[in-house]
Every structure is written in C-alpha cells, then in structure tokens.
Design a protein around this motif. Structure first.
Motif, PDB file in Angstrom:
ATOM      1  N   TYR A  72       0.819  -1.215   0.000  1.00 48.52           N
ATOM      2  CA  TYR A  72       0.000   0.000   0.000  1.00 48.52           C
ATOM      3  C   TYR A  72       0.857   1.271   0.000  1.00 48.52           C
ATOM      4  N   ASP A  73       2.040   1.220   0.594  1.00 57.21           N
ATOM      5  CA  ASP A  73       2.883   2.406   0.763  1.00 57.21           C
ATOM      6  C   ASP A  73       3.215   3.172  -0.516  1.00 57.21           C
ATOM      7  N   LEU A  76       0.466   5.568  -1.223  1.00 65.83           N
ATOM      8  CA  LEU A  76       0.448   6.657  -0.244  1.00 65.83           C
ATOM      9  C   LEU A  76       1.528   7.690  -0.539  1.00 65.83           C
ATOM     10  N   THR A  81      -4.705   7.638  -1.693  1.00 60.77           N
ATOM     11  CA  THR A  81      -5.143   6.878  -0.518  1.00 60.77           C
ATOM     12  C   THR A  81      -6.039   5.710  -0.888  1.00 60.77           C
ATOM     13  N   SER A  82      -6.565   5.722  -2.108  1.00 63.34           N
ATOM     14  CA  SER A  82      -7.472   4.662  -2.554  1.00 63.34           C
ATOM     15  C   SER A  82      -7.030   4.176  -3.938  1.00 63.34           C
ATOM     16  N   SER A  99      -7.947   4.461   8.333  1.00 61.23           N
ATOM     17  CA  SER A  99      -7.864   5.287   7.132  1.00 61.23           C
ATOM     18  C   SER A  99      -8.884   6.419   7.169  1.00 61.23           C
ATOM     19  N   ASP A 100      -8.452   7.587   6.698  1.00 59.48           N
ATOM     20  CA  ASP A 100      -9.371   8.714   6.526  1.00 59.48           C
ATOM     21  C   ASP A 100     -10.220   8.531   5.275  1.00 59.48           C
ATOM     22  N   ASP A 101      -9.775   7.632   4.393  1.00 56.76           N
ATOM     23  CA  ASP A 101     -10.495   7.363   3.155  1.00 56.76           C
ATOM     24  C   ASP A 101     -11.543   6.287   3.424  1.00 56.76           C
TER      25      ASP A 101
END
Length: 192
Positions: A72-73, A76, A81-82, A99-101
């Motif tokens: 995932y990094d 980011l 983020t998605s 996650s904020d997403d």
C-alpha cells in the motif's frame, strides 16, 4: 463461496520486489499489457484505467483486494489513498491508523480469521495483491495462484511467500506464454 486469488508478478527466482520494495524491473510489455487489460482489468490501479483503455469501473471476478502495508505504501507516497477505488480495499497493518479514506479499511487483526469471514460474505472473488509476508500468513487460504513469471533474476528481495517451510501443492490449470518472455501461470490449490 468466494475464492482468494493470489495474483502477482514474480521473477524466475521467486521474488515479487527488490529488497527496497521496488518493482520497476517488471516492465509492462505491450503483448502482456493487452492480455492483462482484457483478462484482469480489475488488477490495475483506478488512476491508470483511462490511459490503459480500461472501462470504468472494470468488470471481472474481483470485488475486493487485500494488501499488506508495504504494498500500500507506494500509493500513499504518491498521495493516492485509494489505489483500487473500484474494489473494496483492505490493508493489513498493525502500525497504520484507521484510514481517513472511507474506501479503505485498515485491518490490524488476524488476517486468516478476517479472510475466512470475508469468504463467507456474498460477493465476488478476493484478490490478494501482496506482499510476501501477507501471502505467507494467508497461504492456507489461497484457492488460486496466478503468477506473471518474468524472465529476470534478481538474487534477493521480497519473496513470493514469506513463511517457514511448509510444502503446498498446486495444480497447473493454464499457461499463457508471451513473446516478451513473460509466462502467466494459473494454479488451483491442492487438497488441504
């Protein structure tokens, strides 16, 4: 029941990334790109769909993707983020905050229990995107293995599966060679 499919690129010596996590030595050759965008369109990041000519949202067998933190990094770091907004996204990490997403769920619990529960829910198949550590933890749950075998040796890096010795038998169900030297291999899991 839904299937867990580990779909990943690998070197001939069994690595999915360099020691630093990079994977730029896996070029997307035109002959392979044409096949993958037609057969596996959901495995491309959402932001790449337009430039690859993939319909949005793409249709296919997956409706969820699982990835470890190291997988995932890179998204980011690009401010994405998605990365797979067309799929339910689950990131396994004990260090990331929630996650904020809203399209991404951070899972800090047992991956095996989570996947067993996810398989019981209605939906399409589940794509295990990587990495090697998460694949090692989930190997007993993998129903199908799809390896994009690339004609390159790197000597060290992140292994296809990172775990202690435990032989797992798979049955070859499809082989698709390309002029570029890449071979896509599909396997089903043997008896458990």
């Amino acid at each position: 029941m839904r299937k867990l499919v580990y779909y990943v690129a690998s070197t001939l010596d069994g690595f999915i990334a360099a020691p630093d996590g990079s994977y730029d030595f896996f070029p997307l050759e035109p002959d392979v790109a044409a096949y993958l965008t037609a057969a596996w369109p959901q495995t491309f990041p959402t932001f790449a769909h337009a430039q690859l000519g993939i319909a949005s949202p793409p249709t296919g067998r997956f409706d969820a993707v699982l990835m470890g933190r190291a997988t995932y990094d890179p998204a980011l770091k690009l401010g994405v983020t998605s990365p797979y907004a067309h799929l339910e996204q689950y990131v396994f990490s004990r260090s990331l905050p929630p996650s904020d997403d809203p399209q991404v769920q951070i899972v800090d619990g047992d991956p095996v229990a989570f996947v067993r529960d996810l398989k019981q829910r209605p939906g399409g198949d589940i794509w295990l995107c990587g990495g090697g550590s998460l694949a090692g933890q989930l190997l007993d749950e993998v129903d199908e293995l799809v390896v994009k075998l690339n004609p390159v040796l790197i000597g060290s890096g992140i292994t296809l599966v990172d775990r202690g010795f435990a032989a797992h038998r798979f049955t070859l169900t499809e082989t698709r060679p390309f002029d570029s030297g890449v071979v896509v291999l599909r396997y089903t899991a043997g008896p458990r």
